[in-house]
Design an enzyme around this catalytic site. Structure first.
Site, mmCIF file in Angstrom:
data_model
loop_
_atom_site.group_PDB
_atom_site.id
_atom_site.type_symbol
_atom_site.label_atom_id
_atom_site.label_comp_id
_atom_site.label_asym_id
_atom_site.label_seq_id
_atom_site.Cartn_x
_atom_site.Cartn_y
_atom_site.Cartn_z
ATOM 1 N N LYS A 53 8.464 -3.690 16.748
ATOM 2 C CA LYS A 53 8.979 -2.447 17.327
ATOM 3 C C LYS A 53 9.486 -1.516 16.222
ATOM 4 C CE LYS A 53 9.928 -4.784 21.628
ATOM 5 N NZ LYS A 53 10.837 -5.578 22.467
ATOM 6 N N GLN A 97 16.885 -7.183 23.229
ATOM 7 C CA GLN A 97 15.730 -8.075 23.157
ATOM 8 C C GLN A 97 16.012 -9.346 23.973
ATOM 9 O OE1 GLN A 97 12.739 -7.329 21.592
ATOM 10 N NE2 GLN A 97 12.041 -9.212 22.581
ATOM 11 N N ASP A 120 13.451 0.155 28.461
ATOM 12 C CA ASP A 120 12.685 -0.985 28.993
ATOM 13 C C ASP A 120 12.428 -0.807 30.495
ATOM 14 O OD1 ASP A 120 11.751 -2.834 27.190
ATOM 15 O OD2 ASP A 120 13.606 -4.000 27.110
#
Ligand code: NDP
Length: 281
Positions: A53, A97, A120
């Protein structure tokens, strides 16, 4: 006949090029798009995902910050860090994460993130907006699949889309996106009897089970479009949830690697830019 390859790597490169242009436009207005990632502990897979990322952000001219917390951090310490990022007007996207160490609640963490920065798309507010057909920040993997289908001219209205898997990250939001796109949708799980009877009825089959070879050629009708979300490691190699022999039955199919995976990161950048652009307006 072998299926047409739905090339996620090439499509992601296109999306990333557009993201770089969007980031450059924002910078001319004095805004530096910024993604903040919280990484708890030392999980090697999570570290790899976070690095990819960071690299993708760098490639598109998006600032990224990784906040590293020790494996032993408490729920309160993690949530306090989220509060700091929520309050920082220079941060546009926040993601934690997953998976988190077992003593931490990912549900509470997701709910702590400001829905307006939830790149997300897992926050209940964003899931709810998707469910009522007013999507804002949409989970990256299913969003990337819709971009892939569009890129390859695969029309959705009136099509029967069968989704195998109902997770919060993939199956559920995928189903909502397909409903919103006027498809007829069937969602299967481990209790679905006679799975192959259903999968054989699909015009478009999307598979996200986390198990290699969940779908074998006899479970797929000729001409079906097959999207393989799975990422599994078998004998040192990456493979999906769909037997690669399905390539000989499907009309089009995503490979693993190089299919859905690159799209997920591309959509994360795109979501971050959408937040920064909205703030700029
Ligand atoms: P989860 O384990 O959270 O969910 C799997 C789902 O599949 C569950 O709903 C489960 O049903 C269902 N399932 C499992 N086996 C079967 C079966 N034999 N028949 C029918 N349904 C079944 O996984 P995720 O959704 O998080 O991930 C799925 C896969 O996608 C993994 O390989 C993961 O690595 C990959 N992935 C890839 C991404 C990418 O960027 N390419 C991003 C995210 C995930 P039940 O609910 O009944 O248990």
């Amino acid at each position: 006949m072998s299926a047409r390859i739905i090339d996620g790597k090439a499509t992601a490169e296109k999306v990333n090029a557009m993201s770089a242009a969007r980031a450059a436009r924002l910078k001319t207005k004095g805004i530096e798009p910024h993604l903040a990632v919280i990484l708890v502990g030392e999980n090697p897979a999570s570290q790899t995902y976070v690095r990819s990322k960071e690299r993708a952000c760098e490639g598109a001219g998006i600032r990224s910050t990784v906040v590293r917390l020790p494996e032993t951090c408490t729920q309160a310490e993690l949530e306090q860090q989220i509060d700091v990022l929520n309050a920082d007007p220079g941060v546009h996207g926040i993601l934690v994460q997953l998976p988190l160490p077992a003593h931490l609640s990912s549900d509470q963490v997701i709910e702590r993130i400001d829905p307006a920065k939830d790149v997300d798309g897992f926050h209940p507010v964003n899931m709810g907006k998707l469910a009522i057909g007013m999507p804002e920040l949409v989970p990256c993997t299913p969003l990337g699949i819709t971009v892939l289908l569009e890129e390859y001219g695969i029309e959705l209205p009136g099509k029967h889309v069968v989704i195998v898997g109902r997770s919060r990250i993939v199956g559920r939001p995928m189903a909502l996106l397909m409903v919103n796109a006027h498809a007829t949708v069937t969602v299967c799980n481990t209790r679905t009897p006679n799975l192959s009877t259903i999968t054989r009825q699909a015009d478009i089959l999307i598979v996200a089970t986390g198990h290699r070879n969940t779908i074998t050629p006899e479970m797929v009708s000729a001409g079906t479009v097959v999207i393989d979300v799975g990422i599994n490691r078998f004998e040192g190699k990456l493979c999906g949830d769909v037997d690669s022999e399905v390539m000989n039955v499907a009309s089009a199919m995503t490979p693993v690697p190089g299919g859905v995976g690159p799209m997920t990161v591309a959509m994360l950048l795109s979501n971050t830019l959408s937040v920064a652009e909205r703030n700029a307006r």
